[in-house]
Design an enzyme around this catalytic site. Structure first.
Site, short mmCIF file in Angstrom:
data_model
loop_
_atom_site.label_atom_id
_atom_site.label_comp_id
_atom_site.label_asym_id
_atom_site.label_seq_id
_atom_site.Cartn_x
_atom_site.Cartn_y
_atom_site.Cartn_z
N GLU A 1 7.50 -6.63 -2.24
CA GLU A 1 6.03 -6.56 -2.35
C GLU A 1 5.52 -7.24 -3.62
OE1 GLU A 1 5.16 -2.36 -1.84
OE2 GLU A 1 5.19 -2.57 0.33
N GLU B 1 9.17 -3.26 6.53
CA GLU B 1 8.74 -1.89 6.27
C GLU B 1 7.59 -1.56 7.20
OE1 GLU B 1 7.87 -0.45 2.33
OE2 GLU B 1 9.35 -1.79 1.43
C1 BG6 Z 1 6.18 0.30 0.06
C2 BG6 Z 1 7.33 0.26 -0.88
O1 BG6 Z 1 5.02 0.03 -0.64
O2 BG6 Z 1 5.87 1.48 0.72
C3 BG6 Z 1 8.31 1.39 -0.76
O3 BG6 Z 1 8.02 -0.97 -0.82
C4 BG6 Z 1 7.53 2.68 -0.49
O4 BG6 Z 1 9.07 1.45 -1.92
C5 BG6 Z 1 6.82 2.52 0.84
O5 BG6 Z 1 8.31 3.82 -0.51
C6 BG6 Z 1 6.10 3.74 1.31
O6 BG6 Z 1 5.25 4.20 0.32
P1 BG6 Z 1 5.28 5.69 -0.22
O7 BG6 Z 1 4.40 5.67 -1.38
O8 BG6 Z 1 4.76 6.51 0.91
O9 BG6 Z 1 6.68 5.98 -0.55
#
Ligand code: BG6
Length: 483
Positions: free
Chosen positions: A183, A380
């Site tokens: 990111e 993701e």
């Molecule tokens: C992304 C990141 O922004 O979202 C991860 O690359 C992160 O590291 C994921 O865990 C989900 O976000 P969160 O804040 O719910 O863990």
């Protein structure tokens, strides 16, 4: 119209990051990373984005969930076996930079750290899973953030290059696909975790964070150069948050604001990392942010290396969408991934306020593919939810299945639209520590981990309903999405 079917060899899998699951934060020679200095709790971002915050670890005052993670360091065999049982074709994980170079400045890497990742890779291969490695995922060695001010310091390029060379030389024989920075565009909004730049060191100053980003672009291209020299068929991707956004209404002013948001957030990094040069709108963007080209401290050869070594594919995270409204300053806001966003009355949101929008994923895929025509990889996606364990250690997470089914359907539509999609690795395939809140309660996994926010639990792993569902999705290459 093209077929909706996913291509043969589509990379179904899951994604994690070292600092959020490994634990063992000082074991076998590892040094502390910036993630290890982030206290747990819903207000972790607010608490760390202050001028006072100076990366001190004070265990008498705070609880640090990343220190133990989900103890993956000691349980990785069991975890990867479960990924194998689901039929993963790909597993995206990151290497903790501070496990290889404890302060980031050493000349000689920590062999124990390399051995750990070698074991992870071998375990994946044994289960027929292709590793996808993120070289840096919000886990710069703490020393570099504290002493050098993170990516604002030019020397960090050299430290990263040395680190990238070590892991690429060691593992590129076994690992074909790599991402340089997780990111990377988060440097625009929340440089603390992505660039190791605290408020004290200029984290609120765009002149500093854009210089940090320039240093990261150079470092990413230098790593790509190393990779390409090692192995011809290696594939290097950039990685961004893609935030599909809508203009609030037909007012052209909001449409223009949307375009400016896209340039600044969704396109700036990919324009540079895919096309190899700063885009035409850079001058305007800089002027708006009070940044000059001099602030970037561009050195001789920087622009050439960026041009010569672009990425091969774009990977991105997609969880939610947002609304851009500059005509009504009081319009309702909602929380989201690394930033607040405008509320959309047509969408429902997760318990953490992230607006659920599968159609937005189809838009994201078409937009990125239309703009760049390079393969895309969704590395993701997922639903953070508070799961309930019922007697017999079963977890009925129909809400997660529903979220993912709709997103996979949107992916299939995008494939029929003509998008070249390589794979899908949903986030937190096993429950892990949340990046934004440090919570365990915000769970994404197909695999439940018995551990809570008070540090209580057995760390046992249980298969959720979504585990069996995703296994079937993979076995049918995305054809059977019924639960
Ligand atoms: C992304 C990141 O922004 O979202 C991860 O690359 C992160 O590291 C994921 O865990 C989900 O976000 P969160 O804040 O719910 O863990």
């Amino acid at each position: 119209m093209k077929d909706k079917r996913f291509k043969e060899g589509f990379l179904w899998g899951g994604a994690t990051a070292a600092n959020q699951l490994e634990g063992a934060y000082l074991t076998d020679g590892k040094g502390p990373s910036i993630a290890d200095a982030m206290p747990g709790g819903k207000s972790r971002i607010k608490e760390t984005m202050t001028p006072e915050f100076d990366w001190d670890i004070d265990e008498t005052k705070y609880y640090y969930p990343n220190h133990l993670g989900i103890d993956h360091y000691n349980r990785y065999r069991e975890d990867i076996a479960l990924f194998g049982e689901m039929g993963f074709k790909s597993y995206r994980f990151s290497i903790a930079w501070s496990r290889i170079f404890p302060t980031g400045t050493e000349a000689i890497p920590n062999e124990k750290g390399l051995e750990f990742y070698e074991a992870i890779i071998d375990e994946c291969l044994r289960h027929g899973i292709e590793p996808l490695i993120t070289i840096s995922h919000y886990e710069m060695p703490l020393y570099l953030a504290k002493e050098l001010g993170g990516w604002r310091h030019r020397d960090v390029i050299g430290h990263f290059e040395r680190y990238a060379r070590v892991v690429l030389e060691r593992f590129s024989g076994k690992v074909r696909q790599w991402l340089t920075f997780n990111e990377i565009n988060v440097g625009m909004m929340f440089p603390l975790m992505s660039q190791g730049i605290s408020v004290k060191n200029g984290g609120m100053d765009k002149r500093v964070t854009l210089k940090g980003l320039h240093n990261q672009f150079v470092a990413s291209s230098k790593a790509t150069k190393i990779a390409k020299e090692l192995r011809e068929d290696i594939e290097i991707g950039c990685m961004i948050i893609y935030m599909t956004s809508y203009a609030n209404d037909p007012n052209p002013v909001n449409a223009l604001a949307l375009q400016e948001f896209n340039n600044a957030f969704n396109y700036y990094c990919t324009d540079i990392q895919v096309r190899g040069e700063y885009p035409a709108y850079t001058d305007r963007l800089f002027a708006k942010m009070g940044v000059t080209w001099e602030d970037l401290d561009i050195h001789e050869g920087d622009l050439e290396v960026i041009k010569a070594y672009p990425v091969d594919f774009i990977s991105f995270s997609y969880y939610m969408s947002s609304v851009i409204n500059v005509t009504d300053k009081d319009a309702e806001k909602t929380s989201g991934n690394m930033m607040m966003g405008g509320k959309n009355p047509f969408l429902e949101a997760s318990d953490w306020g992230w607006q659920i929008d599968p159609v937005g994923l189809r838009i994201a895929l078409n937009d990125l593919y239309g703009r760049y025509q390079v393969p895309l990889y969704i590395v993701e996606n997922g639903l953070g939810a508070a799961d309930v364990v019922e007697p017999g250690n079963v977890i009925h997470d129909e809400y997660r299945i529903d979220y993912m089914r709709k997103h996979i359907e949107a992916m299939a539509e995008a494939v029929a639209d003509g998008v070249d999609l390589m794979g899908y690795t949903p986030w937190g395939c096993i429950d892990l520590v949340s990046a934004s809140t440090g919570e365990m309660a915000k769970r994404y996994g197909f695999i439940y981990v018995d551990y809570d926010d008070e540090g209580q639990g057995t760390m046992d792993r249980f298969r959720k309903d979504s585990f069996y569902w995703y296994k079937k999705v993979i076995a049918t290459n995305g054809e059977d999405l019924e639960s």
